[in-house]
Design an enzyme around this catalytic site. Structure first.
Site, mmCIF file in Angstrom:
data_model
loop_
_atom_site.group_PDB
_atom_site.id
_atom_site.type_symbol
_atom_site.label_atom_id
_atom_site.label_comp_id
_atom_site.label_asym_id
_atom_site.label_seq_id
_atom_site.Cartn_x
_atom_site.Cartn_y
_atom_site.Cartn_z
ATOM 1 N N ASP A 1 5.886 5.782 0.074
ATOM 2 C CA ASP A 1 6.577 5.779 -1.229
ATOM 3 C C ASP A 1 7.499 4.570 -1.423
ATOM 4 O O ASP A 1 7.507 3.958 -2.492
ATOM 5 C CB ASP A 1 7.405 7.066 -1.404
ATOM 6 C CG ASP A 1 6.530 8.294 -1.606
ATOM 7 O OD1 ASP A 1 5.305 8.127 -1.808
ATOM 8 O OD2 ASP A 1 7.068 9.417 -1.568
ATOM 9 N N ASP B 1 11.313 11.342 5.188
ATOM 10 C CA ASP B 1 10.419 10.981 4.086
ATOM 11 C C ASP B 1 10.989 9.683 3.515
ATOM 12 O O ASP B 1 12.201 9.543 3.373
ATOM 13 C CB ASP B 1 10.469 12.095 3.029
ATOM 14 C CG ASP B 1 9.456 11.882 1.914
ATOM 15 O OD1 ASP B 1 8.583 12.741 1.749
ATOM 16 O OD2 ASP B 1 9.550 10.861 1.195
ATOM 17 N N SER B 2 10.125 8.728 3.187
ATOM 18 C CA SER B 2 10.656 7.411 2.815
ATOM 19 C C SER B 2 11.400 7.422 1.486
ATOM 20 O O SER B 2 12.086 6.458 1.155
ATOM 21 C CB SER B 2 9.550 6.362 2.804
ATOM 22 O OG SER B 2 8.759 6.462 1.657
ATOM 23 N N GLN C 1 6.906 -5.737 -16.877
ATOM 24 C CA GLN C 1 6.389 -4.380 -16.636
ATOM 25 C C GLN C 1 4.890 -4.416 -16.318
ATOM 26 O O GLN C 1 4.334 -3.414 -15.877
ATOM 27 C CB GLN C 1 6.586 -3.508 -17.885
ATOM 28 C CG GLN C 1 8.037 -3.190 -18.184
ATOM 29 C CD GLN C 1 8.209 -2.460 -19.514
ATOM 30 O OE1 GLN C 1 7.304 -1.762 -19.983
ATOM 31 N NE2 GLN C 1 9.359 -2.611 -20.115
ATOM 32 N N THR D 1 4.413 10.419 5.735
ATOM 33 C CA THR D 1 3.276 11.345 5.828
ATOM 34 C C THR D 1 2.532 11.239 7.151
ATOM 35 O O THR D 1 2.072 12.235 7.706
ATOM 36 C CB THR D 1 2.283 11.067 4.672
ATOM 37 O OG1 THR D 1 2.949 11.355 3.455
ATOM 38 C CG2 THR D 1 1.032 11.905 4.774
HETATM 39 N N1 ASP Z 1 6.487 11.028 0.664
HETATM 40 C C1 ASP Z 1 5.845 10.284 1.730
HETATM 41 C C2 ASP Z 1 6.814 9.201 2.184
HETATM 42 O O1 ASP Z 1 6.920 8.201 1.556
HETATM 43 C C3 ASP Z 1 4.559 9.697 1.279
HETATM 44 C C4 ASP Z 1 3.812 8.893 2.314
HETATM 45 O O2 ASP Z 1 4.222 8.708 3.431
HETATM 46 O O3 ASP Z 1 2.708 8.428 2.003
HETATM 47 O O4 ASP Z 1 7.479 9.376 3.185
#
Ligand code: ASP
Length: 340
Positions: A89, A56-57, A275, A12
């Site tokens: 993520d 995106d991760s 958990q 992000t």
């Molecule tokens: N979907 C994004 C990612 O993990 C979320 C983030 O960066 O906060 O790349």
């Protein structure tokens, strides 16, 4: 002046709106740096490196961990520290994986990212990036203060293999359920020195190789014999993270314990992770975990699921010997596991 290499993987922090303005998509490193001119004011020599295609991760794969490890090891002598910009993520997985791969690490490797893209007015990206660089460049008597893989997000520095993503919404996106915060950033950056990993005597060495023949199985009341059988009888699987109730408990049904016993006797490595968000597995504390213990399930102690699964993939990638893998799983190798 200290020198820091910034490595941009995506996430992000560097995203912009797509052409139809409906989704956020990764954008380039120059875009990020142009929003943080303050970086030039720091007493730090900065160089930046970007993944060819920022992602995106959620698209992170073990070969990306290899890419990060290779960049760090090939430039290890050139820099005093490393800052990795990464999506939040799967950041906890990458931080854990790197902690195992970077053997004999005596420099800071700080992962950070943000909840809002760097181009947005209320973004948390600028502060996270600037402070991560400051932390990576902190030295005392010419020695880096942080000599481990850590995560910086919203005023807190955490051990990398101890974090979990906490919130999709709050700027405080991470927490460290079972290990103290390493540093708190306010007017000053205050380190909790005794909690940092001590200086290692080992020479730096990249250890690579992850085996992805692992699976997680989340227990729930009503879990069916057929489903458990599908997973436990799959001979392609070498390692299983069993996500259990409370302090490591599970059903005491005979079929369940029998299936586990047979799979473990066949060579499957089964790790018990709770958990619960906090606390640890204590096999044998309740009758409902005694069967797991007797079947040969290994306690994951207070490791996070992210630290445990990447550790299992890492160890299975190093050896065919399941006895050695089990011994290492209960050994604290990079501060991921409390042993008392
Ligand atoms: N979907 C994004 C990612 O993990 C979320 C983030 O960066 O906060 O790349």
């Amino acid at each position: 002046m200290t020198s820091i290499l910034i490595i941009y993987t995506g996430g992000t922090i560097g995203m912009v709106e797509s052409e139809d303005q409906k989704t956020l998509v990764p954008f380039n490193l120059e875009h990020i740096l142009s929003h943080v001119p303050e970086l030039k004011k720091l007493d730090v020599i900065l160089e930046a490196h970007s993944f060819d295609k920022p992602i995106d991760s959620s698209d992170i794969q073990p070969h990306h961990w290899t890419e990060l490890g290779t960049i760090i090891s090939s430039r290890y002598g050139d820099f005093d520290g490393f800052v990795i910009l990464h999506g939040s993520d799967t950041l906890a997985y990458t931080a854990s994986a790197l902690s195992y791969m970077l053997n004999g690490l005596s420099k800071p490797v700080i992962l950070t990212g943000s909840q809002l893209p760097i181009g947005m007015i209320r973004t948390d990206a600028r502060e996270n990036l600037i402070t991560a660089v400051q932390i990576a460049s902190q030295q005392i008597n010419d020695e880096p203060v942080v000599q481990e893989v850590a995560v910086y997000f919203e005023d807190h520095l955490y051990r990398g293999n101890r974090v979990k993503k906490l919130s999709t919404e709050a700027f405080e996106a991470f927490f460290s359920p079972n290990y103290p915060v390493l540093a708190q950033a306010g007017v000053n950056i205050n380190f909790d020195y005794p909690e940092l990993l001590p200086k290692t005597e080992l020479p730096f060495r990249l250890i690579d190789g992850f085996d992805n023949r692992v699976v997680t199985l989340t227990l729930f009341p009503g879990i069916s014999e057929a489903l458990v059988k599908t997973i436990l009888s799959n001979t392609q699987v070498r390692g299983l993270i069993l996500l259990t109730f409370g302090a490591g408990n599970g059903p005491s049904a005979l079929w369940f314990i029998d299936m586990l016993t047979k799979a473990i006797d066949r060579g499957l490595v089964v790790i018990n992770i709770t958990q619960c968000a906090m606390g640890q597995v204590e096999q044998g504390k309740y009758e409902t975990s005694t069967g797991l213990l007797q079947a040969g399930v290994i306690s994951g102690g207070d490791m996070t699921m992210e630290a445990a699964i990447t550790k299992l993939m890492f160890l299975l990638g190093q050896s065919e010997d399941s006895t050695w893998v089990k011994e290492q799983m209960v050994t604290n190798i990079r501060g991921e596991l409390s042993t008392n």
